[in-house]
Design a protein around this motif. Structure first.
Motif, PDB file in Angstrom:
ATOM      1  N   ILE A 113      34.241  39.955  36.319  1.00 26.58           N
ATOM      2  CA  ILE A 113      34.608  40.815  37.450  1.00 26.58           C
ATOM      3  C   ILE A 113      34.916  39.957  38.671  1.00 26.58           C
ATOM      4  CG2 ILE A 113      33.822  42.640  39.002  1.00 26.58           C
ATOM      5  CD1 ILE A 113      32.035  43.637  36.688  1.00 26.58           C
ATOM      6  N   SER A 114      34.140  38.917  38.883  1.00 29.21           N
ATOM      7  CA  SER A 114      34.378  38.026  40.028  1.00 29.21           C
ATOM      8  C   SER A 114      35.717  37.299  39.900  1.00 29.21           C
ATOM      9  CB  SER A 114      33.240  37.005  40.147  1.00 29.21           C
ATOM     10  OG  SER A 114      32.020  37.642  40.460  1.00 29.21           O
ATOM     11  N   ARG A 115      35.998  36.782  38.724  1.00 28.72           N
ATOM     12  CA  ARG A 115      37.273  36.086  38.516  1.00 28.72           C
ATOM     13  C   ARG A 115      38.451  37.033  38.701  1.00 28.72           C
ATOM     14  NH1 ARG A 115      34.515  34.028  34.056  1.00 28.72           N
ATOM     15  NH2 ARG A 115      35.731  35.371  32.636  1.00 28.72           N
ATOM     16  N   LEU A 116      38.336  38.231  38.140  1.00 25.96           N
ATOM     17  CA  LEU A 116      39.403  39.210  38.253  1.00 25.96           C
ATOM     18  C   LEU A 116      39.627  39.603  39.714  1.00 25.96           C
ATOM     19  CD1 LEU A 116      41.423  41.239  37.126  1.00 25.96           C
ATOM     20  CD2 LEU A 116      39.507  42.793  36.668  1.00 25.96           C
ATOM     21  N   THR A 117      38.546  39.807  40.456  1.00 24.91           N
ATOM     22  CA  THR A 117      38.661  40.145  41.878  1.00 24.91           C
ATOM     23  C   THR A 117      39.419  39.057  42.633  1.00 24.91           C
ATOM     24  OG1 THR A 117      36.583  41.393  41.791  1.00 24.91           O
ATOM     25  CG2 THR A 117      37.381  40.727  43.966  1.00 24.91           C
ATOM     26  N   ASP A 118      39.062  37.801  42.386  1.00 21.62           N
ATOM     27  CA  ASP A 118      39.748  36.698  43.056  1.00 21.62           C
ATOM     28  C   ASP A 118      41.227  36.656  42.692  1.00 21.62           C
ATOM     29  OD1 ASP A 118      37.629  35.745  44.553  1.00 21.62           O
ATOM     30  OD2 ASP A 118      36.895  34.439  42.954  1.00 21.62           O
ATOM     31  N   GLU A 119      41.542  36.915  41.427  1.00 19.74           N
ATOM     32  CA  GLU A 119      42.944  36.912  41.006  1.00 19.74           C
ATOM     33  C   GLU A 119      43.733  38.002  41.725  1.00 19.74           C
ATOM     34  OE1 GLU A 119      42.870  37.333  36.794  1.00 19.74           O
ATOM     35  OE2 GLU A 119      41.959  35.365  36.438  1.00 19.74           O
ATOM     36  N   LEU A 136      43.643  46.663  44.986  1.00 20.21           N
ATOM     37  CA  LEU A 136      42.310  46.314  44.480  1.00 20.21           C
ATOM     38  C   LEU A 136      41.572  47.505  43.880  1.00 20.21           C
ATOM     39  CD1 LEU A 136      40.211  43.993  44.218  1.00 20.21           C
ATOM     40  CD2 LEU A 136      39.188  44.850  46.343  1.00 20.21           C
ATOM     41  N   ALA A 137      41.517  48.619  44.609  1.00 24.47           N
ATOM     42  CA  ALA A 137      40.663  49.733  44.194  1.00 24.47           C
ATOM     43  C   ALA A 137      41.066  50.326  42.852  1.00 24.47           C
ATOM     44  CB  ALA A 137      40.660  50.831  45.263  1.00 24.47           C
ATOM     45  N   VAL A 138      42.367  50.359  42.547  1.00 25.91           N
ATOM     46  CA  VAL A 138      42.815  50.854  41.240  1.00 25.91           C
ATOM     47  C   VAL A 138      42.751  49.773  40.166  1.00 25.91           C
ATOM     48  CG1 VAL A 138      44.795  51.686  39.926  1.00 25.91           C
ATOM     49  CG2 VAL A 138      44.182  52.796  42.066  1.00 25.91           C
ATOM     50  N   PRO A 139      43.397  48.626  40.367  1.00 29.35           N
ATOM     51  CA  PRO A 139      43.473  47.668  39.248  1.00 29.35           C
ATOM     52  C   PRO A 139      42.138  47.064  38.828  1.00 29.35           C
ATOM     53  CG  PRO A 139      44.408  46.721  41.248  1.00 29.35           C
ATOM     54  CD  PRO A 139      44.192  48.174  41.525  1.00 29.35           C
ATOM     55  N   LEU A 140      41.214  46.829  39.760  1.00 30.27           N
ATOM     56  CA  LEU A 140      39.956  46.189  39.381  1.00 30.27           C
ATOM     57  C   LEU A 140      39.188  46.999  38.342  1.00 30.27           C
ATOM     58  CD1 LEU A 140      37.827  43.961  39.669  1.00 30.27           C
ATOM     59  CD2 LEU A 140      36.896  45.231  41.636  1.00 30.27           C
ATOM     60  N   PRO A 141      38.785  48.247  38.619  1.00 30.68           N
ATOM     61  CA  PRO A 141      38.027  48.988  37.608  1.00 30.68           C
ATOM     62  C   PRO A 141      38.836  49.358  36.378  1.00 30.68           C
ATOM     63  CG  PRO A 141      38.448  50.372  39.520  1.00 30.68           C
ATOM     64  CD  PRO A 141      38.882  48.997  39.892  1.00 30.68           C
ATOM     65  N   TYR A 259      26.483  38.560  57.281  1.00 28.83           N
ATOM     66  CA  TYR A 259      25.341  38.404  56.359  1.00 28.83           C
ATOM     67  C   TYR A 259      25.668  39.062  55.016  1.00 28.83           C
ATOM     68  CZ  TYR A 259      23.060  37.449  60.815  1.00 28.83           C
ATOM     69  OH  TYR A 259      22.739  36.935  62.047  1.00 28.83           O
ATOM     70  N   PRO A 260      26.563  38.464  54.232  1.00 22.68           N
ATOM     71  CA  PRO A 260      26.981  39.083  52.967  1.00 22.68           C
ATOM     72  C   PRO A 260      25.851  39.257  51.958  1.00 22.68           C
ATOM     73  CG  PRO A 260      27.783  36.817  53.140  1.00 22.68           C
ATOM     74  CD  PRO A 260      27.250  37.184  54.484  1.00 22.68           C
ATOM     75  N   ASP A 261      24.767  38.514  52.112  1.00 20.25           N
ATOM     76  CA  ASP A 261      23.645  38.691  51.183  1.00 20.25           C
ATOM     77  C   ASP A 261      22.958  40.043  51.366  1.00 20.25           C
ATOM     78  OD1 ASP A 261      24.100  36.257  50.019  1.00 20.25           O
ATOM     79  OD2 ASP A 261      22.550  35.185  51.139  1.00 20.25           O
ATOM     80  N   GLU A 262      23.286  40.748  52.453  1.00 15.55           N
ATOM     81  CA  GLU A 262      22.725  42.080  52.664  1.00 15.55           C
ATOM     82  C   GLU A 262      23.509  43.164  51.918  1.00 15.55           C
ATOM     83  OE1 GLU A 262      22.133  43.140  56.708  1.00 15.55           O
ATOM     84  OE2 GLU A 262      20.928  41.363  57.185  1.00 15.55           O
ATOM     85  N   ILE A 263      24.636  42.796  51.324  1.00 14.16           N
ATOM     86  CA  ILE A 263      25.482  43.798  50.667  1.00 14.16           C
ATOM     87  C   ILE A 263      24.755  44.550  49.561  1.00 14.16           C
ATOM     88  CG2 ILE A 263      27.515  44.071  49.184  1.00 14.16           C
ATOM     89  CD1 ILE A 263      28.916  41.998  50.937  1.00 14.16           C
ATOM     90  N   GLU A 352      30.013  45.982  44.663  1.00 13.75           N
ATOM     91  CA  GLU A 352      29.299  44.885  45.330  1.00 13.75           C
ATOM     92  C   GLU A 352      30.117  43.589  45.306  1.00 13.75           C
ATOM     93  OE1 GLU A 352      25.795  41.769  44.326  1.00 13.75           O
ATOM     94  OE2 GLU A 352      25.564  43.790  43.488  1.00 13.75           O
ATOM     95  N   ILE A 353      30.616  43.237  44.130  1.00 13.02           N
ATOM     96  CA  ILE A 353      31.377  41.990  43.985  1.00 13.02           C
ATOM     97  C   ILE A 353      32.653  42.041  44.806  1.00 13.02           C
ATOM     98  CG2 ILE A 353      32.725  40.635  42.324  1.00 13.02           C
ATOM     99  CD1 ILE A 353      30.526  41.374  40.239  1.00 13.02           C
ATOM    100  N   ALA A 354      33.358  43.174  44.776  1.00 17.59           N
ATOM    101  CA  ALA A 354      34.596  43.305  45.532  1.00 17.59           C
ATOM    102  C   ALA A 354      34.344  43.223  47.029  1.00 17.59           C
ATOM    103  CB  ALA A 354      35.280  44.623  45.184  1.00 17.59           C
ATOM    104  N   LEU A 355      33.301  43.889  47.503  1.00 18.25           N
ATOM    105  CA  LEU A 355      32.994  43.899  48.929  1.00 18.25           C
ATOM    106  C   LEU A 355      32.673  42.489  49.424  1.00 18.25           C
ATOM    107  CD1 LEU A 355      32.582  45.531  51.479  1.00 18.25           C
ATOM    108  CD2 LEU A 355      30.286  46.124  50.688  1.00 18.25           C
TER     109      LEU A 355
END
Length: 392
Positions: A113-119, A136-141, A259-263, A352-355
């Motif tokens: 999911i992380s690799r796909l998001t970056d692509e 992003l919102a359509v193709p990722l899921p 503070y992305p760790d709060e996501i 979470e990963i996308a955000l």
């Protein structure tokens, strides 16, 4: 009662209407429209949670509509999914699905999911408006669930189009036709995988067994369709809703950017604030019952409005405020009880990963048009944007 999907103001912001309904009564009757059936709306949180777990509210739509006559021609694989069944059939089907679709698999999917998001983010244009939903919102899921099920890349645009058409409120002919397209496609894909087995989720469903029990051909096609459609619709809508909420609350957006760790801790509140699922799927009373002080007769539809329940001030104080410190884990976006979304953990991981990726790579992302120019999908079941123009 007028169709809310034809009201632009309601589509833009349904929450004042939900508040007004809930203030009258958390459970109330809705008069039948022309040719329709009287039903009951549940808008209170406690009442919604109770209804979602009440065995007297059946999801066996085949039983409800039997003998009533209908001009609809939904494919049985769409009309009679696991969602539209009760125990013991539902228990049996869910157990077989769970064997092939475990929560542990989500952890294994996170790197993909992380690799796909970056692509996908690599393709975003700089300095000009573009559509976040399409980008992003359509193709990722869609890609994630298609990878899980083993849907070939060349077929994915068709699958996504048919899925969107299944939620076309007020367009029964379009919905019915789409149900046949997607069910026929999955029937063919299952046949192809039987000839050339692999290790996708669909392959595991084909071989799923519980002792001597296994999925019939009809059940297999139905579950495949359900996972395909439900596996991306909620996430697509959630992604758009979450980012729009943050654009409208710049202080909270700045906080997560810094503070992305709060996501992960903020995710439930972001999902609660603007529910990607407006109304739970069809239920009807098998006997007379009382819910929220309202007497409901036997044999009538009950619509649980999840979006309204998630804004109930009795459960979430100041519910119209986005508060990232709120403990919102009890939200009902994914339902409750035996029918709670089996893919909830996957959907949350994708959001979470996308955000995190977007805010890290594009900290200056912002809305490109006024909020009142946004178009919302005309559907009763889900709440999502047709498009979300942004600048990075």
């Amino acid at each position: 009662m007028t169709d809310p999907t034809q009201d632009a103001d309601f589509l833009r912001d349904p929450y004042p209407a939900y508040t007004a309904m809930r203030s009258t009564s958390p459970v109330q009757p809705v008069p039948a429209g022309s040719g329709g059936r009287s039903s009951y709306l549940v808008t209170g949180y406690a009442e919604a949670r109770e209804a979602l777990g009440d065995a007297r509210l059946s999801k066996d739509t085949a039983a409800f509509f039997a003998g009533k006559g209908s001009r609809r021609r939904l494919h049985p694989a769409v009309a009679h999914t696991m969602l539209a069944s009760d125990p013991p059939q539902h228990t049996r089907l869910r157990k077989l699905v769970t064997k092939a679709f475990t929560t542990g698999a989500v952890g294994e999917l996170r790197p993909f999911i992380s690799r796909l998001t970056d692509e996908l983010l690599d393709q975003w244009p700089a300095g000009e408006p573009f559509d976040f939903v399409a980008g992003l919102a359509v193709p990722l899921p869609v890609i994630v669930i298609c990878e899980l099920l083993g849907v070939p890349q060349t077929d994915r645009s068709d699958v996504q189009r048919w899925s969107a058409q299944l939620f076309a409120a007020g367009e029964p002919e379009i919905i019915d036709a789409a149900s046949h397209f997607v069910a026929d496609y999955m029937t063919g894909l299952i046949a192809a995988k039987r000839r050339n087995p692999g290790n996708s989720l669909l392959d595991r469903l084909i071989s799923a067994r519980d002792g001597d029990d296994h999925l019939s051909e009809e059940e297999l096609v139905s579950l495949a369709v359900l996972l395909l459609v439900a596996g991306h619709e909620t996430t697509t809508n959630a992604l758009g809703n979450v980012f729009l909420a943050l654009f409208q609350h710049p202080g909270e957006l700045d906080r997560l950017r810094a503070y992305p760790d709060e996501i992960p801790a903020a995710l439930d509140e972001l999902l609660r604030f603007d529910s990607a699922v407006s109304t739970a799927t069809f239920r009807f009373t098998t006997e007379a019952l009382t819910l929220g002080g309202t007497d409901i007769p036997a044999g009538v539809p009950v619509q649980v409005v999840l979006g309204a329940a998630n804004r109930d001030p009795k459960r979430f104080p100041e519910p119209d405020q986005l508060d990232l410190d709120r403990d919102a884990a009890a939200h009902l976006v994914f339902g409750h009880g035996i029918h709670r979304c089996v893919g909830a953990s996957l959907a949350k991981a994708e959001v979470e990963i996308a955000l995190r990726a977007v805010l890290t790579r594009f900290p200056g992302i912002r809305l490109a048009v006024p909020v009142d120019q946004l178009d919302w999908r005309r559907t009763r079941l889900v709440r999502g944007l047709e498009s979300l123009p942004v600048l990075v």
